[in-house]
Design a protein around this motif. Structure first.
Motif, PDB file in Angstrom:
ATOM      1  N   GLN A  51      26.389 111.251  49.677  1.00 51.65           N
ATOM      2  CA  GLN A  51      26.893 112.858  50.355  1.00 51.65           C
ATOM      3  C   GLN A  51      25.977 113.705  50.486  1.00 51.65           C
ATOM      4  N   CYS A  91      37.574 116.338  49.196  1.00 48.06           N
ATOM      5  CA  CYS A  91      36.495 115.751  49.209  1.00 48.06           C
ATOM      6  C   CYS A  91      35.329 116.998  49.786  1.00 48.06           C
ATOM      7  N   LEU A  92      34.133 116.991  48.885  1.00 47.74           N
ATOM      8  CA  LEU A  92      33.155 118.104  49.346  1.00 47.74           C
ATOM      9  C   LEU A  92      32.866 117.885  50.614  1.00 47.74           C
ATOM     10  N   HIS A 133      37.138 106.974  44.548  1.00 45.68           N
ATOM     11  CA  HIS A 133      36.956 107.904  45.726  1.00 45.68           C
ATOM     12  C   HIS A 133      35.220 107.795  45.747  1.00 45.68           C
ATOM     13  N   GLU A 134      34.642 108.089  44.884  1.00 52.40           N
ATOM     14  CA  GLU A 134      33.170 108.019  44.828  1.00 52.40           C
ATOM     15  C   GLU A 134      32.536 106.603  45.375  1.00 52.40           C
ATOM     16  N   HIS A 137      32.386 106.174  48.682  1.00 56.89           N
ATOM     17  CA  HIS A 137      31.248 106.895  49.772  1.00 56.89           C
ATOM     18  C   HIS A 137      30.205 105.915  49.341  1.00 56.89           C
TER      19      HIS A 137
HETATM   20 NI    NI Z   1      34.265 112.803  48.604  1.00 56.30          NI
END
Ligand code: NI
Length: 167
Positions: A51, A91-92, A133-134, A137
């Motif tokens: 990210q 999510c950021l 979730h991470e 990514h």
């Molecule tokens: Ni995220």
């Protein structure tokens, strides 16, 4: 420490596959510290290196109320994913969008710590969701990829509109 810019969905760089960290050295520890600062500042409960456009297998998470329980996962691998739970995720990289995603209830994750030592953690609930979730990514997957095509189209339109307003 430094704040890092966060890529926003549907930036194609969010689809890159992160490479394993060959050696946990000071450059990785600096990355972790910058990622933690960026996550707390956002504020968020997890951030993957993908990210911030660093394609290495590094994740920071803090799901504690008081934001005083930083967890760092380097080269994480999931094992023994059992059960299921469905919760609302955000999510950021997808600001202002929240939707339900089905995840395993309990996971075991094997990883390296900041000293490069192998560790493992078995957990459930929110922390288990956040880990899944991470780790997604790091494999180039954003939580909206788990939603229907129709929802994804709507989310892209909404984010494009937001970008025009804030530009
Ligand atoms: Ni995220």
């Amino acid at each position: 420490m430094a704040l890092l810019p966060i890529l926003r969905f549907p930036d194609p760089r969010l689809k890159k596959i992160a490479a394993p960290v060959a050696k946990v050295d000071d450059s990785i520890r600096k990355l972790v510290s910058d990622m933690a600062e960026t996550m707390y500042e956002a504020p968020g409960i997890g951030l993957a290196a993908t990210q911030v456009n660093v394609h290495k297998q590094v994740v920071v998470i803090d799901t504690s109320e008081d934001k005083n329980d930083l967890r760092v996962f380097i080269n994480p691998r999931l094992e023994n994913c059992t059960g299921s739970q469905t919760g609302e995720e955000g999510c950021l990289s997808v600001p202002g969008i929240y939707d339900k995603v089905e995840r395993a209830e309990q996971v075991t994750v094997h990883y390296l710590d900041l000293e490069g030592k192998p560790r493992s953690l078995t957990t459930d609930g929110l922390l288990a969701v956040c880990i899944q979730h991470e780790l997604d990514h790091l494999n180039g997957t954003v939580f909206v990829d788990h939603l229907s095509q129709l929802k994804q189209t709507r989310i892209k339109a909404k984010l494009a509109k937001q970008a025009r307003v804030t530009a």
